[in-house]
Design an enzyme around this catalytic site. Sequence first.
Site, PDB file in Angstrom:
ATOM      1  CG  ASP A  34       7.067   1.586  15.290  1.00  0.00           C
ATOM      2  OD1 ASP A  34       6.407   2.617  14.998  1.00  0.00           O
ATOM      3  OD2 ASP A  34       8.056   1.194  14.631  1.00  0.00           O
ATOM      4  CD  GLU A  36       3.318   4.886  23.448  1.00  0.00           C
ATOM      5  OE1 GLU A  36       2.961   5.438  24.491  1.00  0.00           O
ATOM      6  OE2 GLU A  36       3.901   5.497  22.513  1.00  0.00           O
ATOM      7  CE1 TYR A  37      -1.408   2.401  14.182  1.00  0.00           C
ATOM      8  CE2 TYR A  37      -0.479   0.196  13.894  1.00  0.00           C
ATOM      9  CZ  TYR A  37      -1.345   1.193  13.488  1.00  0.00           C
ATOM     10  OH  TYR A  37      -2.152   0.993  12.407  1.00  0.00           O
ATOM     11  CB  SER A  83      -1.469   8.053 -19.941  1.00  0.00           C
ATOM     12  OG  SER A  83      -1.801   8.150 -21.293  1.00  0.00           O
ATOM     13  CG  LEU A  84       0.471  12.715 -16.998  1.00  0.00           C
ATOM     14  CD1 LEU A  84       1.455  12.732 -15.839  1.00  0.00           C
ATOM     15  CD2 LEU A  84      -0.327  14.001 -17.034  1.00  0.00           C
ATOM     16  CD  GLU A 114       0.472  16.947  -8.471  1.00  0.00           C
ATOM     17  OE1 GLU A 114       0.429  15.725  -8.686  1.00  0.00           O
ATOM     18  OE2 GLU A 114      -0.536  17.663  -8.471  1.00  0.00           O
ATOM     19  CE  LYS A 116       5.487  10.379 -15.650  1.00  0.00           C
ATOM     20  NZ  LYS A 116       5.992   9.041 -15.348  1.00  0.00           N
ATOM     21  CG  ASP A 118       9.676   4.011 -11.907  1.00  0.00           C
ATOM     22  OD1 ASP A 118       8.790   3.767 -12.743  1.00  0.00           O
ATOM     23  OD2 ASP A 118      10.785   3.452 -11.908  1.00  0.00           O
ATOM     24  NE  ARG A 137      -3.685   5.245 -17.949  1.00  0.00           N
ATOM     25  CZ  ARG A 137      -3.599   4.846 -19.201  1.00  0.00           C
ATOM     26  NH1 ARG A 137      -3.149   3.634 -19.456  1.00  0.00           N
ATOM     27  NH2 ARG A 137      -3.946   5.607 -20.186  1.00  0.00           N
ATOM     28  CE1 TYR A 226      -2.499  10.675 -10.655  1.00  0.00           C
ATOM     29  CE2 TYR A 226      -0.534   9.950  -9.485  1.00  0.00           C
ATOM     30  CZ  TYR A 226      -1.463   9.776 -10.492  1.00  0.00           C
ATOM     31  OH  TYR A 226      -1.344   8.714 -11.341  1.00  0.00           O
ATOM     32  CE  LYS A 315       8.601   9.642 -18.236  1.00  0.00           C
ATOM     33  NZ  LYS A 315       8.664   8.810 -19.405  1.00  0.00           N
ATOM     34  CB  CYS A 409      17.265 -12.493 -45.547  1.00  0.00           C
ATOM     35  SG  CYS A 409      16.179 -12.725 -44.137  1.00  0.00           S
ATOM     36  CB  CYS A 412      14.227 -16.376 -45.865  1.00  0.00           C
ATOM     37  SG  CYS A 412      14.441 -14.833 -46.753  1.00  0.00           S
ATOM     38  CB  CYS A 427      14.715  -9.739 -46.194  1.00  0.00           C
ATOM     39  SG  CYS A 427      14.121 -11.283 -46.876  1.00  0.00           S
ATOM     40  CB  CYS A 433      11.378 -13.530 -45.430  1.00  0.00           C
ATOM     41  SG  CYS A 433      12.355 -13.321 -43.934  1.00  0.00           S
TER      42      CYS A 433
HETATM   43  N1  5U1 Z   1       2.092  13.494  -9.666  1.00  0.00           N
HETATM   44  C1  5U1 Z   1       1.360  12.971 -10.647  1.00  0.00           C
HETATM   45  N2  5U1 Z   1       1.660  11.855 -11.298  1.00  0.00           N
HETATM   46  N3  5U1 Z   1       0.668  11.673 -12.196  1.00  0.00           N
HETATM   47  C2  5U1 Z   1       0.488  10.679 -13.114  1.00  0.00           C
HETATM   48  N4  5U1 Z   1       0.231  13.506 -11.114  1.00  0.00           N
HETATM   49  C3  5U1 Z   1      -0.220  12.707 -12.094  1.00  0.00           C
HETATM   50  N5  5U1 Z   1      -1.299  12.801 -12.862  1.00  0.00           N
HETATM   51  C4  5U1 Z   1      -1.522  11.829 -13.779  1.00  0.00           C
HETATM   52  C5  5U1 Z   1      -0.629  10.746 -13.909  1.00  0.00           C
HETATM   53  C6  5U1 Z   1      -0.900   9.678 -14.910  1.00  0.00           C
HETATM   54  O1  5U1 Z   1      -2.580  11.869 -14.591  1.00  0.00           O
HETATM   55  C7  5U1 Z   1      -3.451  13.005 -14.533  1.00  0.00           C
HETATM   56  C8  5U1 Z   1      -4.035  13.138 -15.901  1.00  0.00           C
HETATM   57  C9  5U1 Z   1      -4.497  12.834 -13.480  1.00  0.00           C
END
Ligand code: 5U1
Length: 670
Positions: A34, A36-37, A83-84, A114, A116, A118, A137, A226, A315, A409, A412, A427, A433
């Site tokens: 660290d 040196e960096y 979204s997934l 992969e 997921k 948080d 997003r 990703y 999940k 209720c 009301c 109710c 109400c």
């Molecule tokens: N690892 C991973 N998390 N994640 C979240 N891949 C991934 N892909 C996502 C999302 C919302 O959406 C794909 C549709 C690109």
Amino acid sequence: MIPKTVRERVEALRQQIREHNYLYYVLDNPEITDAEYDALFAELAALEHEYPQLVTADSPTQRVGEPVTDGFRPVRHGQPMLSLSNVFGEDDLADFDRRVRERLSAGVVTYIGEPKLDGLAISILYEEGVLKQAATRGDGTVGEDVTANVRTVRGCPLRLRGSDVPARLEVRGEIYIPKAGLKALNARQLAAQGRPFANPRNAAAGSLRQQNPAVTAQRPLSLFCYAIGEFAGGGMPDTQDGLLDFLKDLGLPVNPERRVVEGVAGCLAYHADLQRRRDSLPYDIDGVVYKVNSLRDQVRLGAVSRSPRWAVAHKFPPEEMPTRVEAIEVQVGRTGALTPVAVLRPVAVGGVVVSHATLHNAFELARRDIRVGDTVHVRRAGDVIPEITGVRLSERPASAVPFVFPDHCPVCGSPVVRAEGGMITRCAGGLFCDAQRKQTVRHFASRRALDIEGIGEKLVDQLVDTGLVRTVADLYRLSVEDLETLERMGRRSAQKLVEAIRASRQTTLPKLLYGLGIPEVGEATAQMLSRHFCTLGALMAADEETLMKVPDIGPVAAHAIRTFFTEPHNEKVLAALKAAGLEIAPMEAVVPSAVAGKTIVLTGSLRGLTRADAQAALRARGAKVTESVSARTDYVVAGDDPGSKIERARALGVPVVGEEQLQEWLREPA
Ligand code: 5U1
């Protein structure tokens, strides 16, 4: 005049620092200490201070910019940020896999697993290798410009690595806070008398929404990439696995825990492995993501609504914690339904502080005999409302008595009613109400409905309590002077609100139908009804039989919709909305696929795609693909070196088309 040696030294220092960033953040394999960096960094900063003309936006020293003054500018994503959807167990996963195999006409599918995280989804745009823009997003179509804050994320390169960078690359990923970082951050928050963050996601989101990038720079934010959105000027790998390697070579951090697996069994083994190792990972994960590994197959599968058909989240089982029931309250919903809710001693479950849990309805409460004073187990699964999964009867205090459900209720005072055989207690006060009135107005103004910015819970309470608003149509009669009489409402806010209410008059049919809160009509049904009827008038005129012709509308929904529109009160509200100037944008008619219902024969070899791909894609658009040409065949698609089917088609007068026509058909979404 700047000496050449200085210019060269500045460039050399930048190169070295970038390379050490790459070794540290992407390869997790630092080669210098660290100290040196820090020395390299300090030397560069000193030279840039002495020769400010040499400073460039992508210099490693230029991470912290000026505070944002006008809020975060909206950014329209070039391609939607999807979204997934979720699978909730082995059966669900097997269904997902079956659908993928059917659509691809494939035996076993190769997936990539992969972790997921948080965290918070982010889109980062590089032009000619230089970071130009970063956006959240948002609703998937429009996000917020958080470029200044994302620049402070140390692992996020300001310039891509290598000589062969794409002209334009929009990379997508997750901004997150590692476990150790969250612990330290929360300790700092507490020391400064602030509130700790309940989970890494909130901490990441809160950090990215800072007006001052200097504050964000103090937050231990990290990045994993990703996916990509827009892409131009470069070759693309064939697989998601290859894509992650490609991103990594460009200097973008990717999660090292990914694994290529085969079929459902491979996915489940990956899920089990990560679940076992979850606690030892340096960041919080709430499950895993499976993606079809072939990028070509991902394109073929496409997306439905806001989720891809080629990826799904799985999940981990939710966490549970014990706590005490401190009270039982009865809430009144939009339709008058009375819902008992347990007020709990606050407890952290799965990263969220839980203080309430639904007890569903009077029957469920009586059946489970949950009492004030009980020690219960609370479970939280994803974003759903926390639930009580069990009661520790051995710990029940002697004073605990069964809960007596009210027969009036609590808001009301009207009597409560329960349909014969039904579970729901309501109710009987209807719009007399205030609780129901408030929920109706809140729902109408909510983002996915009429989207009136600035109408929150507290304001609706005041509007209804003061009698200014009795129905949703009353919103459009509110004046600045009316609003100014309310608590904490200045003239400027009142003007803004009146403007927002006025703007909401320009809406769409799905939003209005959803916003009206018709029983049985959620967002998806509102869409379906709008596509079918195109106008409000046509829908209002439809009888139950006509309504049931719409996909997914059964007798219960048809009856509810008809009842809603024939109810005199609702008729009056709709007339008042119309009189207030509500404008519903015309619906675009859905273009049916050109090949839906057609019988098609393929012959010869296709250049752009395999026979199996073409068959699957045509079937996905409603065509029937057969092997032999008959009088019932609508088209023959001829590739290179077609066989005798062509002659037969000509003899029968069946049109023969080329591969270009096939591609044209397939350009329409399935
Ligand atoms: N690892 C991973 N998390 N994640 C979240 N891949 C991934 N892909 C996502 C999302 C919302 O959406 C794909 C549709 C690109």
